[in-house]
Enzyme design. Structure first.
Site, mmCIF file in Angstrom:
data_model
loop_
_atom_site.group_PDB
_atom_site.id
_atom_site.type_symbol
_atom_site.label_atom_id
_atom_site.label_comp_id
_atom_site.label_asym_id
_atom_site.label_seq_id
_atom_site.Cartn_x
_atom_site.Cartn_y
_atom_site.Cartn_z
ATOM 1 N N LYS A 202 0.740 -1.265 0.057
ATOM 2 C CA LYS A 202 -0.071 0.132 0.010
ATOM 3 C C LYS A 202 1.001 1.293 -0.117
ATOM 4 O O LYS A 202 2.158 1.298 0.789
ATOM 5 C CB LYS A 202 -0.827 -0.203 1.173
ATOM 6 C CG LYS A 202 -1.935 -1.192 1.078
ATOM 7 C CD LYS A 202 -3.014 -1.097 2.621
ATOM 8 C CE LYS A 202 -4.162 -1.830 2.085
ATOM 9 N NZ LYS A 202 -5.052 -1.937 3.359
ATOM 10 N N HIS A 274 -8.221 -12.459 1.851
ATOM 11 C CA HIS A 274 -7.071 -12.384 2.904
ATOM 12 C C HIS A 274 -7.013 -13.966 3.643
ATOM 13 O O HIS A 274 -6.067 -13.717 4.652
ATOM 14 C CB HIS A 274 -7.267 -11.277 3.796
ATOM 15 C CG HIS A 274 -6.804 -9.848 3.327
ATOM 16 N ND1 HIS A 274 -6.137 -9.776 1.826
ATOM 17 C CD2 HIS A 274 -7.166 -8.670 3.549
ATOM 18 C CE1 HIS A 274 -6.014 -8.367 1.742
ATOM 19 N NE2 HIS A 274 -6.540 -7.769 2.475
ATOM 20 N N ARG A 277 -3.576 -15.006 3.718
ATOM 21 C CA ARG A 277 -2.565 -13.844 4.317
ATOM 22 C C ARG A 277 -3.067 -14.123 6.019
ATOM 23 O O ARG A 277 -1.959 -14.175 6.665
ATOM 24 C CB ARG A 277 -3.146 -12.765 4.028
ATOM 25 C CG ARG A 277 -2.414 -11.422 4.639
ATOM 26 C CD ARG A 277 -2.527 -10.096 3.657
ATOM 27 N NE ARG A 277 -2.298 -8.944 4.566
ATOM 28 C CZ ARG A 277 -0.920 -8.335 4.418
ATOM 29 N NH1 ARG A 277 -0.216 -8.923 3.914
ATOM 30 N NH2 ARG A 277 -0.700 -7.265 5.219
ATOM 31 N N HIS A 300 2.816 -4.140 7.500
ATOM 32 C CA HIS A 300 1.806 -3.181 8.366
ATOM 33 C C HIS A 300 2.821 -2.133 8.891
ATOM 34 O O HIS A 300 3.933 -2.363 9.494
ATOM 35 C CB HIS A 300 1.661 -4.074 9.692
ATOM 36 C CG HIS A 300 0.288 -5.048 9.241
ATOM 37 N ND1 HIS A 300 -0.096 -6.110 10.259
ATOM 38 C CD2 HIS A 300 -0.544 -5.222 8.155
ATOM 39 C CE1 HIS A 300 -0.797 -6.789 9.824
ATOM 40 N NE2 HIS A 300 -1.258 -6.250 8.467
#
Length: 330
Positions: A202, A274, A277, A300
């Site tokens: 991201k 997800h 994940r 993250h």
């Protein structure tokens, strides 16, 4: 009503904010699409229901009415969104108004006192190791499509990548030693080389993640036996994972691969894009991995986001204790 049908004042003000998100904050295309959808809905509501034509005309009551509109069942003239989706919409609106205030487009922030509804704590869904294994082994590796599917699924579980990150991987994102075996070296106890992959997360952030031997073997078989066949039908793309027409596999296509593999494996658990994940992170922590390492692997930015997986593990331990200890329950 979409953003092209908005009053000129609202449309221009929205455009400035979206440009800010693109240029200054460097948000990904998918994130920008979500912001545009949420904010276009907000401004269309203001223009259509409240007859607002300029950012300076928006009041706190307008923002609160919009929140109620999002949550209200569709039969009552609302959107009927989940609490989680409503909360996301409120966050988007608050960011928009904060930007307008800082840029001088408004002289007040009507969303400042409007808070998102509490969505409660939603724990990620992780599958048992045995179930994941069944999914990974489900594709028919005797077929070109099955080889591709197996490589993709092994990659997702081995790296903890988001589906969007996996389909964004190019051939050049695999390290030069990707095909070399890992583990103890032939001479001595030092670990041998093993491949890594570069993921684009991201906000354009990149990270390097190790790729396990099962995934590397599946990817190598796919690259040798299937990818050239698929690539010959396309116009040339650096993408690692291709569709049958030779183009880059889409997020929707990858999600379909996961769902079909689960069906072949007779997995009836509720799945999400997800799922692998979440399972990757939970299994690492259950295996003793340091949470900060898992944070880096998942990409993250905040440790708080990763800590949700420690609660999943604690809940699992509690369940085992309650069902196994002779004096756990009276």
């Amino acid at each position: 009503m979409n953003d092209r049908d908005l009053p000129d004042g609202l449309e221009r003000a929205l455009g400035r904010y979206l440009q800010h998100l693109t240029v200054e904050r460097g948000l990904s295309r998918n994130t920008l699409t979500s912001y545009r959808r949420d904010l276009s809905r907000y401004l269309a509501f203001l223009a259509g229901h409240r007859h607002v034509a300029d950012p300076r005309d928006i009041a706190t009551d307008d923002v609160r009415d919009f929140v109620q509109y999002l949550a209200r069942p569709t039969d009552d003239g609302g959107c009927g969104l989940s609490t989680r989706s409503v909360a996301r919409g409120v966050v988007s609106v608050r960011g928009l108004h904060k930007f307008w205030l800082l840029e001088g487009l408004t002289d007040q922030d009507p969303a400042d006192s409007v808070t998102p509804p509490s969505a409660g704590e939603r724990l990620p869904k992780a599958l048992p190791v045995e179930t994941v294994t069944r999914i990974l082994e489900a594709p028919d590796r005797s077929t070109p499509g099955g080889l591709r599917d197996a490589a993709l699924l092994e990659f997702l579980y081995s790296t903890g990548a988001r589906i969007s990150e996996a389909v964004g991987v190019d051939r050049d994102d695999l390290s030069a030693d990707f095909d070399q075996p890992s583990g103890p070296a032939a001479q001595g106890d030092e670990p041998g080389p093993g491949g890594v992959a570069r993921l684009k997360g991201k906000g354009g952030k990149e990270r390097l993640v190790p790729v396990g031997s099962y995934a590397r073997e599946a990817i190598s078989s796919y690259v040798v036996r299937t990818r050239p066949l698929f690539a010959s039908k396309g116009r040339g793309t650096p993408a690692l994972f291709l569709n049958a027409r030779g183009g880059r596999l889409t997020r929707q296509g990858a999600w379909l691969v996961l769902k079909q593999a689960a069906e072949r494996a007779n997995v009836v658990d509720e799945l999400s894009p997800h799922t692998l994940r979440h399972s990757f992170a939970t299994h690492l922590i259950e295996g003793g991995a340091d949470i900060r390492v898992v944070q880096e692997l998942l990409g993250h930015s905040s440790l708080t986001t990763t800590q949700i997986y420690t609660k999943v593990t604690a809940d699992t331990l509690r369940e085992v204790f309650l069902t196994s200890h002779p004096r756990a329950l009276g």
